[in-house]
Design a protein around this motif. Structure first.
Motif, short mmCIF file in Angstrom:
data_model
loop_
_atom_site.label_atom_id
_atom_site.label_comp_id
_atom_site.label_asym_id
_atom_site.label_seq_id
_atom_site.Cartn_x
_atom_site.Cartn_y
_atom_site.Cartn_z
N ALA A 1 -6.16 1.13 14.31
CA ALA A 1 -5.64 -0.22 14.12
C ALA A 1 -5.91 -0.99 15.41
O ALA A 1 -5.50 -0.56 16.49
CB ALA A 1 -4.15 -0.20 13.83
N MET A 2 -6.62 -2.09 15.30
CA MET A 2 -6.96 -2.87 16.49
C MET A 2 -5.69 -3.38 17.16
O MET A 2 -4.72 -3.75 16.50
CB MET A 2 -7.88 -4.03 16.13
N CYS A 3 -5.71 -3.39 18.48
CA CYS A 3 -4.56 -3.73 19.31
C CYS A 3 -4.83 -5.06 20.01
O CYS A 3 -5.91 -5.25 20.58
CB CYS A 3 -4.39 -2.59 20.33
N HIS A 4 -3.86 -5.96 19.98
CA HIS A 4 -4.00 -7.28 20.61
C HIS A 4 -2.79 -7.52 21.51
O HIS A 4 -1.65 -7.48 21.05
CB HIS A 4 -4.07 -8.38 19.56
N THR A 5 -3.04 -7.77 22.79
CA THR A 5 -1.96 -8.05 23.74
C THR A 5 -2.15 -9.45 24.30
O THR A 5 -3.23 -9.80 24.80
CB THR A 5 -1.96 -7.01 24.88
N ASP A 6 -1.09 -10.27 24.22
CA ASP A 6 -1.19 -11.64 24.74
C ASP A 6 -0.90 -11.66 26.24
O ASP A 6 -0.63 -10.64 26.86
CB ASP A 6 -0.27 -12.59 23.96
#
Length: 194
Positions: free
Chosen positions: A18-23
């Motif tokens: 699952a692709m991970c996105h951190t702001d």
């Protein structure tokens, strides 16, 4: 979930990413997990060791140096989705997959399970990055033996300190059943990480 305990584990199954996105504020979200078919083996080893600080002629304090994990995932064949989303390979208009030297490494969660004699044990590693795979093959002889592809990866901590989670006999049945529908994030993570 059942309260009976496993005595053994065996059999790798249901590998997902699952692709991970951190702001910019360190908040992390995950895409819906995608199945990676053809899992052959998985080897994950801890990275970082506890260090002793000595004072008063004894171990005065133990420093936890949890640097996550390093691992190898062996697959029958790496999927097109994994190559594009995780390894950053590009598919051109003619349907040719291309690797470029400036491809950015994407972060992803790795989900998988091991069969048990009573319950399947489900795992998630939260902040993984993968390396490119080797290319190899050999001529056919009297028998055909499939060649596998191995992807090495590292699993680090998220900004909130989460490295990995796994199910056990006391896991809530809803959490267990939805394990591959959305990446599970424990509710105590923010307060415990502070």
């Amino acid at each position: 979930m059942a309260t009976k305990k496993n005595k053994v584990k065996f059999g790798l199954n249901k590998v997902h990413f699952a692709m991970c996105h951190t702001d910019d504020d360190g908040n992390t979200t995950f895409d819906t997990p995608v199945r990676v078919p053809g899992a052959v083996s998985l080897s994950v080893t801890p990275s970082g060791e506890a260090e002793n600080f000595y004072a008063d002629n004894r171990v005065y304090y133990v420093i936890n140096n949890n640097a996550g994990y390093e691992g190898d995932l062996e697959l029958a064949l790496l999927s097109l989705e994994f190559r594009q989303q995780v390894l950053g390979e590009l598919l051109d208009q003619k349907g040719v997959l291309t690797e470029k030297n400036d491809a950015a490494l994407a972060q992803f969660a790795l989900l998988f399970e091991f069969d048990g004699d009573v319950n399947h044990i489900r795992h998630v590693l939260y902040c993984c990055t993968a390396s490119r795979t080797s290319v190899e093959g050999e001529t056919n002889t009297d028998t055909k033996t499939p060649k596998t592809e191995t992807c090495s990866f590292t699993a680090a901590a998220l900004d909130n300190g989460l490295v990995k989670c796994r199910t056990c006999e006391s896991t809530d049945s809803t959490v267990y059943e939805n394990w591959y529908k959305a990446v599970y994030v424990p509710t105590f993570a923010a307060s415990e990480g502070a």
